[in-house]
Write an enzyme that holds these catalytic residues in place. Structure first.
Site, PDB file in Angstrom:
ATOM      1  CG  ASP A 121      17.782  -6.437  -7.575  1.00  0.00           C
ATOM      2  OD1 ASP A 121      17.195  -6.184  -6.494  1.00  0.00           O
ATOM      3  OD2 ASP A 121      17.763  -5.662  -8.552  1.00  0.00           O
ATOM      4  CG  ASN A 123      20.885  -1.274  -0.955  1.00  0.00           C
ATOM      5  OD1 ASN A 123      21.599  -2.237  -1.240  1.00  0.00           O
ATOM      6  ND2 ASN A 123      19.935  -0.846  -1.780  1.00  0.00           N
TER       7      ASN A 123
END
Ligand code: IPE
Ligand code: IPE
Ligand code: MG
Length: 232
Positions: free
Chosen positions: A13, A61
């Protein structure tokens, strides 16, 4: 002291923030993150980790802007093309797990090709979680268990019997889960499989997470006391 984790996993991330800090588009951070994948794969092989799994793209996502999603899928294609030789040379088996029905035919073809070519590699398995979510995995496992065993067969199932319906069947649960970028959440990753996983959180953004950072996480893991609910 724990040994090296059999299965190390990473929630990669912070690519967007890394790019933003440099005044660049988010996708610039994703491209830089590919280099961290390469570095951590190497470090994992060197350390003797048997499974390295990476959360590359979640089911959620897909809700990102189309251009970003397309670029991420393109980067995946490029990485498959560029890394084939390195994976083969280092004995790394490549596996993609997730809701593959949502991936393009072209990408699925490239994934199947690389999975086939590296199928006999046994030094380490690199698992890429693509279009994956933990809740999706548990639900598809439940559906498959019912289809295979029928209602009566499901009634007699133990938790260990359920493992083989998850997409991670045959892969040991992660011993260590690293999340970069300062976020301290699971974001619908391996919900069932992380029951006794050790978590390591770091503020380092994914494109800056390289071999020294990976080794530091292994050292942190080594110092943990794993009790599995028992008294030591
Ligand atoms: C991780 O970086 C890559 C993916 C989730 C695909 P992000 O794109 O989430 O970066 P941040 O969190 O916005 O900085
Ligand atoms: C988690 O990162 C998913 C991946 C790293 C693939 P996100 O950036 O999507 O997670 P949230 O939205 O911050 O929880
Ligand atoms: Mg993020």
């Amino acid at each position: 002291m724990n040994e090296v984790p059999v299965h190390g996993s990473i929630i990669m991330d912070g690519n967007g923030r890394w790019a933003k800090a440099r005044g660049k588009e988010r996708v610039y951070g994703h491209a830089a993150g590919v280099e961290s994948v390469r570095a951590c794969t190497e470090a994992a092989v060197e350390a003797g980790v048997k499974y390295l799994s990476l959360y590359a793209f979640s089911e959620e996502n897909w809700n990102r802007p189309e251009a970003e999603v397309n670029r991420l899928m393109e980067l995946m294609m490029e990485a498959i093309r560029n890394e084939m030789k390195t994976l083969l040379d280092n004995g790394v088996r490549f596996v993609v797990l997730g809701n593959r029905a949502r991936l393009s035919e072209r990408l699925n073809g490239a994934i199947d090709d690389l999975m086939g070519k590296t199928a006999a590699c046994s030094r380490m398995t690199l698992v890429i979680f693509l279009s994956y979510s933990g809740k999706w995995d548990i639900l598809q496992a439940m559906k498959r268990a019912v289809a295979e065993r029928g209602a009566e067969g499901v009634r007699s199932m133990e938790t260990a019997d359920f493992d083989r319906y998850l997409v991670t069947a045959g892969i040991p649960d992660p011993d260590l889960l690293i999340r970069t970028s300062g976020e301290e959440r699971i974001s619908n990753y391996l919900l069932w499989q992380c029951a006794y996983t050790e978590f390591v959180f770091t503020d380092v953004l994914w494109p800056d997470f390289r071999k020294p950072e990976f080794r530091a996480a292994l050292a942190e893991y080594a110092s943990r006391d794993r009790r599995y609910g028992k008294v030591k």
